[in-house]
Design a protein around this motif. Sequence first.
Motif, PDB file in Angstrom:
ATOM      1  N   CYS A  86       0.849  -1.185   0.000  1.00 19.24           N
ATOM      2  CA  CYS A  86       0.000   0.000   0.000  1.00 19.24           C
ATOM      3  C   CYS A  86       0.885   1.236   0.000  1.00 19.24           C
ATOM      4  O   CYS A  86       1.816   1.341   0.801  1.00 19.24           O
ATOM      5  CB  CYS A  86      -0.891   0.012   1.246  1.00 19.24           C
ATOM      6  SG  CYS A  86      -1.982   1.462   1.332  1.00 19.24           S
ATOM      7  N   GLY A  87       0.617   2.151  -0.922  1.00 15.18           N
ATOM      8  CA  GLY A  87       1.402   3.377  -0.968  1.00 15.18           C
ATOM      9  C   GLY A  87       1.198   4.128  -2.265  1.00 15.18           C
ATOM     10  O   GLY A  87       0.254   3.865  -3.017  1.00 15.18           O
ATOM     11  N   THR A  88       2.102   5.058  -2.534  1.00 18.34           N
ATOM     12  CA  THR A  88       2.035   5.857  -3.749  1.00 18.34           C
ATOM     13  C   THR A  88       2.615   5.057  -4.903  1.00 18.34           C
ATOM     14  O   THR A  88       3.749   4.574  -4.834  1.00 18.34           O
ATOM     15  CB  THR A  88       2.820   7.167  -3.573  1.00 18.34           C
ATOM     16  OG1 THR A  88       2.266   7.881  -2.469  1.00 18.34           O
ATOM     17  CG2 THR A  88       2.753   8.023  -4.825  1.00 18.34           C
ATOM     18  N   LEU A  89       1.837   4.922  -5.945  1.00 23.62           N
ATOM     19  CA  LEU A  89       2.238   4.183  -7.140  1.00 23.62           C
ATOM     20  C   LEU A  89       2.333   5.174  -8.295  1.00 23.62           C
ATOM     21  O   LEU A  89       1.427   5.983  -8.490  1.00 23.62           O
ATOM     22  CB  LEU A  89       1.211   3.099  -7.481  1.00 23.62           C
ATOM     23  CG  LEU A  89       0.691   2.240  -6.325  1.00 23.62           C
ATOM     24  CD1 LEU A  89      -0.393   1.291  -6.828  1.00 23.62           C
ATOM     25  CD2 LEU A  89       1.829   1.481  -5.673  1.00 23.62           C
ATOM     26  N   ILE A  90       3.417   5.091  -9.055  1.00 17.85           N
ATOM     27  CA  ILE A  90       3.605   5.987 -10.195  1.00 17.85           C
ATOM     28  C   ILE A  90       3.871   5.132 -11.423  1.00 17.85           C
ATOM     29  O   ILE A  90       4.734   4.251 -11.404  1.00 17.85           O
ATOM     30  CB  ILE A  90       4.790   6.949  -9.956  1.00 17.85           C
ATOM     31  CG1 ILE A  90       4.573   7.753  -8.668  1.00 17.85           C
ATOM     32  CG2 ILE A  90       4.999   7.864 -11.154  1.00 17.85           C
ATOM     33  CD1 ILE A  90       5.782   8.562  -8.241  1.00 17.85           C
ATOM     34  N   GLU A 126      -2.274   7.662  -5.224  1.00 18.23           N
ATOM     35  CA  GLU A 126      -2.007   7.752  -3.788  1.00 18.23           C
ATOM     36  C   GLU A 126      -2.759   6.619  -3.095  1.00 18.23           C
ATOM     37  O   GLU A 126      -3.905   6.323  -3.412  1.00 18.23           O
ATOM     38  CB  GLU A 126      -2.477   9.100  -3.238  1.00 18.23           C
ATOM     39  CG  GLU A 126      -1.769  10.302  -3.840  1.00 18.23           C
ATOM     40  CD  GLU A 126      -0.327  10.446  -3.388  1.00 18.23           C
ATOM     41  OE1 GLU A 126       0.065   9.842  -2.367  1.00 18.23           O
ATOM     42  OE2 GLU A 126       0.418  11.180  -4.069  1.00 18.23           O
ATOM     43  N   ASN A 127      -2.120   5.973  -2.131  1.00 19.63           N
ATOM     44  CA  ASN A 127      -2.725   4.882  -1.344  1.00 19.63           C
ATOM     45  C   ASN A 127      -3.209   3.734  -2.216  1.00 19.63           C
ATOM     46  O   ASN A 127      -4.201   3.081  -1.901  1.00 19.63           O
ATOM     47  CB  ASN A 127      -3.864   5.405  -0.459  1.00 19.63           C
ATOM     48  CG  ASN A 127      -3.357   6.383   0.566  1.00 19.63           C
ATOM     49  OD1 ASN A 127      -2.393   6.101   1.274  1.00 19.63           O
ATOM     50  ND2 ASN A 127      -3.959   7.551   0.610  1.00 19.63           N
ATOM     51  N   GLY A 128      -2.499   3.481  -3.302  1.00 17.62           N
ATOM     52  CA  GLY A 128      -2.837   2.338  -4.155  1.00 17.62           C
ATOM     53  C   GLY A 128      -2.442   1.033  -3.490  1.00 17.62           C
ATOM     54  O   GLY A 128      -1.626   0.996  -2.555  1.00 17.62           O
ATOM     55  N   THR A 179      -7.012   1.044  -6.955  1.00 19.76           N
ATOM     56  CA  THR A 179      -7.018   2.434  -6.512  1.00 19.76           C
ATOM     57  C   THR A 179      -8.002   2.534  -5.354  1.00 19.76           C
ATOM     58  O   THR A 179      -8.870   1.665  -5.191  1.00 19.76           O
ATOM     59  CB  THR A 179      -7.460   3.382  -7.648  1.00 19.76           C
ATOM     60  OG1 THR A 179      -8.816   3.110  -7.963  1.00 19.76           O
ATOM     61  CG2 THR A 179      -6.571   3.214  -8.883  1.00 19.76           C
ATOM     62  N   PRO A 180      -7.924   3.590  -4.544  1.00 21.96           N
ATOM     63  CA  PRO A 180      -8.882   3.744  -3.449  1.00 21.96           C
ATOM     64  C   PRO A 180     -10.333   3.785  -3.933  1.00 21.96           C
ATOM     65  O   PRO A 180     -11.249   3.489  -3.162  1.00 21.96           O
ATOM     66  CB  PRO A 180      -8.473   5.066  -2.802  1.00 21.96           C
ATOM     67  CG  PRO A 180      -7.017   5.174  -3.083  1.00 21.96           C
ATOM     68  CD  PRO A 180      -6.854   4.587  -4.472  1.00 21.96           C
ATOM     69  N   GLU A 181     -10.532   4.102  -5.210  1.00 19.51           N
ATOM     70  CA  GLU A 181     -11.887   4.150  -5.757  1.00 19.51           C
ATOM     71  C   GLU A 181     -12.400   2.779  -6.201  1.00 19.51           C
ATOM     72  O   GLU A 181     -13.586   2.619  -6.502  1.00 19.51           O
ATOM     73  CB  GLU A 181     -11.942   5.113  -6.957  1.00 19.51           C
ATOM     74  CG  GLU A 181     -11.623   6.567  -6.623  1.00 19.51           C
ATOM     75  CD  GLU A 181     -10.132   6.832  -6.438  1.00 19.51           C
ATOM     76  OE1 GLU A 181      -9.823   7.681  -5.583  1.00 19.51           O
ATOM     77  OE2 GLU A 181      -9.305   6.194  -7.093  1.00 19.51           O
ATOM     78  N   SER A 182     -11.555   1.776  -6.249  1.00 23.12           N
ATOM     79  CA  SER A 182     -11.966   0.429  -6.675  1.00 23.12           C
ATOM     80  C   SER A 182     -13.001  -0.128  -5.709  1.00 23.12           C
ATOM     81  O   SER A 182     -12.899   0.054  -4.494  1.00 23.12           O
ATOM     82  CB  SER A 182     -10.760  -0.515  -6.709  1.00 23.12           C
ATOM     83  OG  SER A 182      -9.770  -0.075  -7.596  1.00 23.12           O
ATOM     84  N   ALA A 183     -13.972  -0.825  -6.250  1.00 28.40           N
ATOM     85  CA  ALA A 183     -15.067  -1.371  -5.448  1.00 28.40           C
ATOM     86  C   ALA A 183     -14.571  -2.316  -4.360  1.00 28.40           C
ATOM     87  O   ALA A 183     -15.119  -2.339  -3.254  1.00 28.40           O
ATOM     88  CB  ALA A 183     -16.060  -2.085  -6.353  1.00 28.40           C
ATOM     89  N   LEU A 239       7.483   2.523  -8.630  1.00 29.81           N
ATOM     90  CA  LEU A 239       7.325   2.792 -10.048  1.00 29.81           C
ATOM     91  C   LEU A 239       7.879   1.605 -10.816  1.00 29.81           C
ATOM     92  O   LEU A 239       8.676   0.833 -10.287  1.00 29.81           O
ATOM     93  CB  LEU A 239       8.014   4.097 -10.463  1.00 29.81           C
ATOM     94  CG  LEU A 239       9.487   4.253 -10.148  1.00 29.81           C
ATOM     95  CD1 LEU A 239      10.311   4.179 -11.412  1.00 29.81           C
ATOM     96  CD2 LEU A 239       9.681   5.613  -9.513  1.00 29.81           C
ATOM     97  N   PRO A 240       7.466   1.433 -12.062  1.00 32.37           N
ATOM     98  CA  PRO A 240       7.955   0.294 -12.847  1.00 32.37           C
ATOM     99  C   PRO A 240       9.465   0.375 -13.024  1.00 32.37           C
ATOM    100  O   PRO A 240      10.063   1.455 -12.998  1.00 32.37           O
ATOM    101  CB  PRO A 240       7.248   0.453 -14.194  1.00 32.37           C
ATOM    102  CG  PRO A 240       6.092   1.342 -13.933  1.00 32.37           C
ATOM    103  CD  PRO A 240       6.497   2.232 -12.798  1.00 32.37           C
ATOM    104  N   GLY A 241      10.074  -0.790 -13.228  1.00 36.43           N
ATOM    105  CA  GLY A 241      11.507  -0.837 -13.468  1.00 36.43           C
ATOM    106  C   GLY A 241      11.878  -0.110 -14.745  1.00 36.43           C
ATOM    107  O   GLY A 241      11.098  -0.046 -15.693  1.00 36.43           O
ATOM    108  N   LEU A 242      13.078   0.444 -14.759  1.00 35.57           N
ATOM    109  CA  LEU A 242      13.571   1.157 -15.926  1.00 35.57           C
ATOM    110  C   LEU A 242      14.177   0.175 -16.919  1.00 35.57           C
ATOM    111  O   LEU A 242      14.665  -0.894 -16.541  1.00 35.57           O
ATOM    112  CB  LEU A 242      14.619   2.188 -15.504  1.00 35.57           C
ATOM    113  CG  LEU A 242      14.140   3.198 -14.454  1.00 35.57           C
ATOM    114  CD1 LEU A 242      15.293   4.066 -13.992  1.00 35.57           C
ATOM    115  CD2 LEU A 242      13.004   4.037 -14.996  1.00 35.57           C
ATOM    116  N   ILE A 243      14.186   0.547 -18.184  1.00 36.98           N
ATOM    117  CA  ILE A 243      14.740  -0.281 -19.253  1.00 36.98           C
ATOM    118  C   ILE A 243      15.798   0.542 -19.981  1.00 36.98           C
ATOM    119  O   ILE A 243      15.533   1.657 -20.405  1.00 36.98           O
ATOM    120  CB  ILE A 243      13.634  -0.714 -20.236  1.00 36.98           C
ATOM    121  CG1 ILE A 243      12.574  -1.533 -19.504  1.00 36.98           C
ATOM    122  CG2 ILE A 243      14.222  -1.495 -21.409  1.00 36.98           C
ATOM    123  CD1 ILE A 243      11.333  -1.801 -20.327  1.00 36.98           C
TER     124      ILE A 243
END
Length: 190
Positions: free
Chosen positions: A7-11, A23-25, A40-44, A69-73
């Motif tokens: 749980c946390g900030t996802l980018i 935020e809070n994903g 997301t916090p809005e997900s059912a 955040l996703p890994g870099l390539i």
Amino acid sequence: MKQFTICGTLIHAPVCGAIDVIENGLIEVNEAGNIAEVHTPESANYAGVKQTAVAANRLITLAKGQYLLPGLIDLHVHAPQWPQAGNALHLPLHEWLQNYTFPLEAKYTDLAFAEKVYSSLVDTLIANGTTTTLYFATVHLAATKLLADICLAKGQRALVGKVAMDNPDECPDFYRDASVMVGKFVADEI
């Protein structure tokens, strides 16, 4: 590996040119270590997923200021040049290759040297978020295979290629493939 939820900030960048900050994903990770679902916090089912993870003691909560955040390539890394990164940048390319790069790359016949350099490079890239890399190696097949083994052992996705150095006008005698056919034979060995 156990299942867990973060749980946390996802980018992430869902489409080219756009950045999405959640935020809070919640990210559910399965036993194989793969992302099973993102909420997301809005997900059912957000509250239910979070409560289930807390009840099972499987919730990892990121601290304020932390994010995922996703890994870099990186699609262009000359792995054997790692020891000279940032050096002699004032020189024209041809001089830099002849005086610095080719002598350095010739050292990769020594597998102990290759292992030290390649391990340092892969560790550094992973520590900075590069999870997938396309590596250019040297003319030395054993050292090139060693780089692939190091990536595999350290968990970095990689495409590793042996360089073809067969042009007598550009490549010094001490660092040149014996023939243009060397590349064909190497491909057959791999």
